[in-house]
Design an enzyme around this catalytic site. Structure first.
Site, PDB file in Angstrom:
ATOM      1  N   GLY A  78      -1.917  62.452 -22.544  1.00 61.53           N
ATOM      2  CA  GLY A  78      -0.884  62.741 -23.567  1.00 61.53           C
ATOM      3  C   GLY A  78      -0.645  63.949 -23.976  1.00 61.53           C
ATOM      4  O   GLY A  78      -0.656  64.774 -23.237  1.00 61.53           O
ATOM      5  N   GLU A  79      -0.372  64.138 -25.420  1.00 65.05           N
ATOM      6  CA  GLU A  79      -0.038  65.292 -25.850  1.00 65.05           C
ATOM      7  C   GLU A  79       1.686  65.742 -25.378  1.00 65.05           C
ATOM      8  O   GLU A  79       2.022  66.652 -25.917  1.00 65.05           O
ATOM      9  CB  GLU A  79      -0.900  66.768 -25.561  1.00 65.05           C
ATOM     10  CG  GLU A  79      -2.369  66.135 -26.048  1.00 65.05           C
ATOM     11  CD  GLU A  79      -3.026  67.690 -25.528  1.00 65.05           C
ATOM     12  OE1 GLU A  79      -2.697  68.544 -25.179  1.00 65.05           O
ATOM     13  OE2 GLU A  79      -4.313  67.622 -25.765  1.00 65.05           O
ATOM     14  N   GLY A  80       2.102  64.878 -24.377  1.00 64.98           N
ATOM     15  CA  GLY A  80       3.465  65.444 -23.776  1.00 64.98           C
ATOM     16  C   GLY A  80       3.066  66.210 -22.611  1.00 64.98           C
ATOM     17  O   GLY A  80       3.956  66.762 -21.982  1.00 64.98           O
TER      18      GLY A  80
ATOM     19  N   THR B 188       4.860  66.773 -30.118  1.00 66.51           N
ATOM     20  CA  THR B 188       3.968  66.175 -30.137  1.00 66.51           C
ATOM     21  C   THR B 188       3.612  65.507 -31.630  1.00 66.51           C
ATOM     22  O   THR B 188       3.409  66.190 -32.543  1.00 66.51           O
ATOM     23  CB  THR B 188       2.762  67.248 -29.719  1.00 66.51           C
ATOM     24  OG1 THR B 188       3.134  67.699 -28.420  1.00 66.51           O
ATOM     25  CG2 THR B 188       1.566  66.403 -29.561  1.00 66.51           C
TER      26      THR B 188
END
Lengths: 352, 352
Positions: free
Chosen positions: B317-319, B64
């Site tokens: 997001g963030e992965g 991240t």
């Protein structure tokens, strides 16, 4: 009162609480509002059914319901009938797809012989609940008697009830039965009013000639047996299958115990349709795990008012799509139970 | 030779073997041919990259990548800039979404400070690799110098290389950076030639006025900085971000070590586009994990020629989408490594 009637009477209406306490909890999490999309929807369904935002998922079970079909004699499947028995043995040996996928998501597999045309030795992991040795050939006769249809529903109820003492938080349905897309298409055509040709697909791999023949067999089955679309047990009896009845019974039993159910592909959805026609309150307990590559699955899901979680072109059955969807529902539930709020995490809220 | 040049030189062409030995192995499995749909595709990609149908997935890592953006001053995000720092701390505390999702799929989270506008204490799980304290405001000046752009790519390379000694079979990308959909839209507009309005979305939650303003800011950024679409490092420098460069570097490094990469949402895809423009051979190492709710993501994926695994309306997001997709790729790989063949299972093959 029969087991079936008792279970139906116990099913409570559940309302999916999209704007109350569950939404409040989701809005406090340290994420932009709504940014977890459908995972928030799955969390909301699970928490609504369980009546708590703290409910976790510990015990996951996939029931793979197996049965044989007399209509296999008409050449509607690419595989010979004995594969049903062979695959049941493969499930128990742990090398089948459902065995691998269930291990991956941490679900227990319960294989149920609802009516395979073969004898099994009693072994761990297999429930022998035979309603018959394969159904009648629906191109000529009804699949089963009304009594057998009720018995097949009760098989689903019994195997679910048996698992309750081990803990059962969420259920996935699955099927195994050579030729069982044929009765499933017949059920879906009958209960949705759609043309047979629109709800009939290639199953395990028919070619163009094979599919034309399959369509004509299904039309013949509906013409000869005249299932009453207003009587779902009649539909099951006339053109169904023992494992399809078992799946419908699972849905009814799970709803009566407030347990969410992940519905697998086309065959499982045919079973779910029967359950919802028997008792419409079942619908809110059901989650469609995936959209199958089989023609007509989208029509069946539309009738249920469901949008599937996954679209991976799967067309295997066994409960394979259902357990993968179950894994994603579990992720959704963990949003509610494991994530920090803005205030817990010391994260600032939006400017506006 | 620079680290970046070395890595690029080491990237080998990989051909995805859809009709050779991997297909042969899939055809022997005790399932109807092709019935596991896209899971077979994921298995094929993984085995092609690893050069073996026996390759398992043991070590999963999501990186991240965090950075701040000068353009945040223009009011293009619903959240204040300090949230980037706060969220990095939340990732490290384990209560963030990526923390929860990564635990669920058994992936390690490596958080990388590529250029957050704040100081962090060195702690386990955080790599401090600052290229700067936030980028320049692209509405007025370039995001960074060309040297910084190269440095940001090398941050991605370094953190991936650092993980190799721990074992690294598959990688997921992730991002954190308040306002980073703005540079991502600028990159996608520049590299695809699409209208800014078509590749600009609501980010963390802009209203209609907010989005109009965001579009005009991005147009201004492109007008003022004139990134050269034929020079991806120039695009990164002029309108990019430190974490976006880091993600592009991760893609390059993973490809150079024959490690498949799950690409998260819109920001990660902008990074992947830059990597593929730098070295087109990277493309075959990339798998799109999910289609984000952010406008323009589908345009970016089309440019990469990728169809996403999941469509769950995620826009965090963030992965988070990447690790969920990673779980499904792992299931695909287990088809090859854990399932029985027709002959092993004693299951009959099709009639035809």
């Amino acid at each position: 009162m029969s087991l079936l009637d008792q279970i139906i009477e116990n099913i409570e209406e559940v309302s999916i609480d999209s704007n109350g306490g569950i939404r409040d909890r989701l809005n406090k999490l340290a994420i932009p509002s709504g940014s977890l999309g459908r995972l928030e929807e799955f969390a909301t369904i699970y928490a609504s059914i369980k009546g708590s935002t703290d409910a976790t998922i510990r015990h996951k079970v996939v029931f793979t319901m197996a049965g044989d079909h007399g209509v296999c004699d008409e050449g509607v499947s690419a595989f010979p009938q004995k594969v049903t028995r062979q695959m049941v043995e493969n499930f128990l040996d742990g090398g089948a797809t459902i065995s691998v996928f269930a291990r991956h998501v941490g679900a227990k597999v319960v294989v149920v012989d609802c009516g395979v045309k073969a004898e099994f030795e009693p072994v761990e992991g297999l429930k022998i609940k035979k309603v018959g040795y394969g159904t009648g050939n629906i191109a000529c006769v009804p699949a089963m008697s009304r009594e057998q249809a009720i018995k097949s529903l009760e098989v689903g109820i019994e195997v679910l009830n048996d698992e309750l003492c081990n803990g059962l938080d969420i259920v996935a349905t699955g099927d195994m039965g050579i030729a069982n897309t044929t009765p499933s298409s017949a059920i879906v055509a009958c209960l949705t009013g759609q043309d047979v040709s629109k709800v009939t697909g290639r199953g395990t791999g028919l070619n163009d000639n094979g599919i034309e023949k399959k369509i004509s067999i299904i039309k013949k089955a509906l013409d000869i047996n005249k299932p009453d679309p207003l009587d779902p047990i009649d539909v099951l009896a006339k053109v169904g299958g023992f494992e399809i009845g078992g799946i419908a019974g699972l849905c009814l039993a799970a709803a009566s115990h407030r347990i969410p159910v992940l519905i697998d592909g086309f065959i499982s959805t045919a079973g779910a349709l029967i359950a919802c026609e028997i008792e419409p309150k079942v619908n809110n307990y059901l989650i469609s795990a995936h959209i199958s590559a089989e023609n007509g699955h989208c029509i069946a899901l539309e009738k249920l008012g469901k949008k599937a979680i996954l679209d991976l072109d799967l067309r295997l059955g066994e409960g394979t799509g259902a357990v993968l969807g179950m894994g994603l529902v579990e992720v959704g539930v963990k949003i509610l139970t494991q994530m920090s709020t803005f205030s817990e995490a010391g994260v600032s809220t939006p400017n506006h």
